[in-house]
Design a protein around this motif. Structure first.
Motif, mmCIF file in Angstrom:
data_model
loop_
_atom_site.group_PDB
_atom_site.id
_atom_site.type_symbol
_atom_site.label_atom_id
_atom_site.label_comp_id
_atom_site.label_asym_id
_atom_site.label_seq_id
_atom_site.Cartn_x
_atom_site.Cartn_y
_atom_site.Cartn_z
ATOM 1 N N ILE A 10 -4.133 12.133 -3.936
ATOM 2 C CA ILE A 10 -5.121 12.447 -4.974
ATOM 3 C C ILE A 10 -6.204 11.381 -4.906
ATOM 4 C CG2 ILE A 10 -3.506 13.584 -6.559
ATOM 5 C CD1 ILE A 10 -3.511 10.898 -8.147
ATOM 6 N N GLN A 11 -7.339 11.636 -5.580
ATOM 7 C CA GLN A 11 -8.406 10.634 -5.575
ATOM 8 C C GLN A 11 -8.584 9.961 -6.932
ATOM 9 O OE1 GLN A 11 -11.500 13.227 -4.030
ATOM 10 N NE2 GLN A 11 -11.606 12.028 -2.150
ATOM 11 N N GLY A 12 -8.054 10.559 -7.992
ATOM 12 C CA GLY A 12 -8.288 10.040 -9.332
ATOM 13 C C GLY A 12 -7.218 9.077 -9.801
ATOM 14 N N ALA A 13 -7.376 8.594 -11.041
ATOM 15 C CA ALA A 13 -6.393 7.717 -11.671
ATOM 16 C C ALA A 13 -6.142 8.230 -13.086
ATOM 17 C CB ALA A 13 -6.913 6.283 -11.701
ATOM 18 N N GLU B 180 -9.501 8.193 3.666
ATOM 19 C CA GLU B 180 -8.146 8.638 4.003
ATOM 20 C C GLU B 180 -8.125 9.335 5.374
ATOM 21 O OE1 GLU B 180 -5.683 7.587 2.099
ATOM 22 O OE2 GLU B 180 -4.242 8.474 3.479
ATOM 23 N N PRO C 266 0.846 -1.207 0.000
ATOM 24 C CA PRO C 266 0.000 0.000 0.000
ATOM 25 C C PRO C 266 0.879 1.254 0.000
ATOM 26 C CG PRO C 266 -0.662 -1.524 1.743
ATOM 27 C CD PRO C 266 0.606 -2.058 1.173
ATOM 28 N N ILE C 267 0.381 2.320 -0.628
ATOM 29 C CA ILE C 267 1.119 3.588 -0.572
ATOM 30 C C ILE C 267 0.879 4.232 0.796
ATOM 31 C CG2 ILE C 267 1.002 3.920 -3.062
ATOM 32 C CD1 ILE C 267 -1.203 6.022 -2.579
ATOM 33 N N ASP C 268 1.776 5.141 1.177
ATOM 34 C CA ASP C 268 1.680 5.724 2.521
ATOM 35 C C ASP C 268 0.398 6.524 2.700
ATOM 36 O OD1 ASP C 268 3.980 4.578 3.396
ATOM 37 O OD2 ASP C 268 5.262 6.249 2.779
ATOM 38 N N ALA C 269 0.034 7.316 1.692
ATOM 39 C CA ALA C 269 -1.181 8.131 1.800
ATOM 40 C C ALA C 269 -1.694 8.458 0.403
ATOM 41 C CB ALA C 269 -0.893 9.420 2.554
ATOM 42 N N ALA C 270 -3.003 8.611 0.299
ATOM 43 C CA ALA C 270 -3.619 8.996 -0.985
ATOM 44 C C ALA C 270 -3.674 10.515 -1.046
ATOM 45 C CB ALA C 270 -5.016 8.402 -1.095
ATOM 46 N N ASN D 116 -5.255 2.652 -2.990
ATOM 47 C CA ASN D 116 -4.481 1.576 -2.351
ATOM 48 C C ASN D 116 -3.568 2.113 -1.244
ATOM 49 O OD1 ASN D 116 -5.660 -0.183 -4.255
ATOM 50 N ND2 ASN D 116 -4.038 0.241 -5.729
#
Lengths: 90, 267
Positions: free
Chosen positions: A79-82, B80, A73-77, B112
């Protein structure tokens, strides 16, 4: 498979033809405007080789070529998009 | 033709859409809790939303002779912030008593991240504690493969979660086998610009089989088509599949999954 199978080339060829020409025109457009040097376009170009493959499973492999293959897993999101292709550092 | 729309965010749609669904043969809609297109500022916003999908939306659907079912959670895009997420999750047990609630969803991952994964685990625990079914959202585009693997691992870490009571939605060709091989249900979302087209969904039926799968529109406030399921039925017919096959995919299969809840009325 259905018992009364239609001609799938008849059903799908024109749609595939349109999409293929559209991709070619898209690449021409990017060249014309000097915008082809983008990580998403480089990822697309890598995936193109699957179109010429003789092995079934092309759609899955194209999706794989455009996927993040890291496992943690990444540390934190932040952004919300892809974006459709992973950063090249992945 | 009859069908079930097993993933639709009807709070975002108009009564014209309900009319179109009804005229196309829709008998029931399944509405998972989701992102509103913006981050809600407080748990109170979710309280109001949960009231909307448990009290008001079933009445709106009933005007078109469509049964309405829903699922509850805080979606991964708003996970988050663990403090907010836990305030929202604390609201869920009381709403589980509502007669149209079928389970916990659409939980899952978006980017993720560690916090998303932590809140996913806590949602799975709620489902386990309250013996609820689960509806899972998988991430978009480049994040889908990694997220699907993380989600499957998280679900399998809970030994009391029965995979046959979990649907993992938005599968594509690279994730469907991962989901189905582990005994979960797989949802195929028909979108105009992403996810899968009707023809790709039919291809997946040919490659991976017709057991434990459904098709949905996931129509919401974005570019989406509330009639994509009946349009996929037309594509199946063009490809030579008969009425019995189509009925199994778009009616019997979702009815089988949703019917694991005694609250589901279309048996």
């Amino acid at each position: 498979m259905p018992g009364n199978e239609p001609n799938l080339v008849d059903l799908g060829f024109m749609d595939a033809r349109i999409k293929l020409i559209d991709i070619a025109a898209f690449l021409d457009r990017l060249d014309r405007h000097g915008q082809a040097d983008d990580y998403r376009i480089r990822a697309l170009r890598k995936a193109f080789s699957e179109l010429d493959s003789k092995e079934p499973g092309r759609a899955s492999r194209v999706l794989g070529a455009l996927s993040d293959h890291t496992e943690e897993p990444i540390d934190a999101a932040d952004i919300q998009g892809a974006f459709g292709a992973p950063p090249e550092s992945n | 033709m009859r069908y079930i729309e097993p993933h639709a965010h009807m709070v975002s749609r108009t009564t014209d859409d309900y009319m179109a669904l009804a005229m196309a043969g829709c008998k029931a809609v399944n509405e998972p809790a989701f992102w509103a297109g913006y981050d809600r500022a407080s748990a109170q916003g979710f309280y109001d939303y949960f009231r909307q999908i448990t009290e008001y939306e079933p009445k709106r659907a009933a005007k078109f002779c469509i049964e309405h079912y829903c699922w509850l959670c805080i979606n991964p895009k708003e996970s988050e912030d663990p403090g907010l997420a836990r305030e929202v999750m604390a609201l869920i047990p009381d709403f589980l008593k509502s007669p149209n609630v079928l389970g916990i969803g659409e939980i899952g991952l978006n980017k993720n991240s560690r916090n998303e994964l932590m809140i996913l685990e806590e949602h799975i625990q709620i489902a386990e504690d309250h013996d609820q079914m689960i509806l899972v959202h998988t991430p978009h585009l480049e994040d889908k493969l990694k997220g699907t693997k993380l989600i499957i691992d998280a679900l399998l870490n809970h030994s009391k979660i029965d995979p046959s009571r979990v649907i993992i939605d938005h599968v594509e060709e690279h994730t469907a086998p991962l989901v189905l091989d582990r005994g979960f249900w797989a949802g195929m979302t028909l979108y105009p610009e992403s996810k899968v087209t009707p023809n790709r969904a039919i291809d997946m039926l040919e490659m991976y089989g017709t057991e434990r799968v459904w098709m949905n529109s996931a129509c919401d406030w974005g570019v989406s088509d509330p009639l994509s399921v009946p349009k996929a039925a037309l594509e199946m017919r063009k490809r030579g599949y008969d009425d019995a096959f189509i009925d199994r995919i778009i009616y019997s299969n979702p009815a089988q999954f949703m019917g694991q809840s005694e609250r589901f009325g279309l048996k």
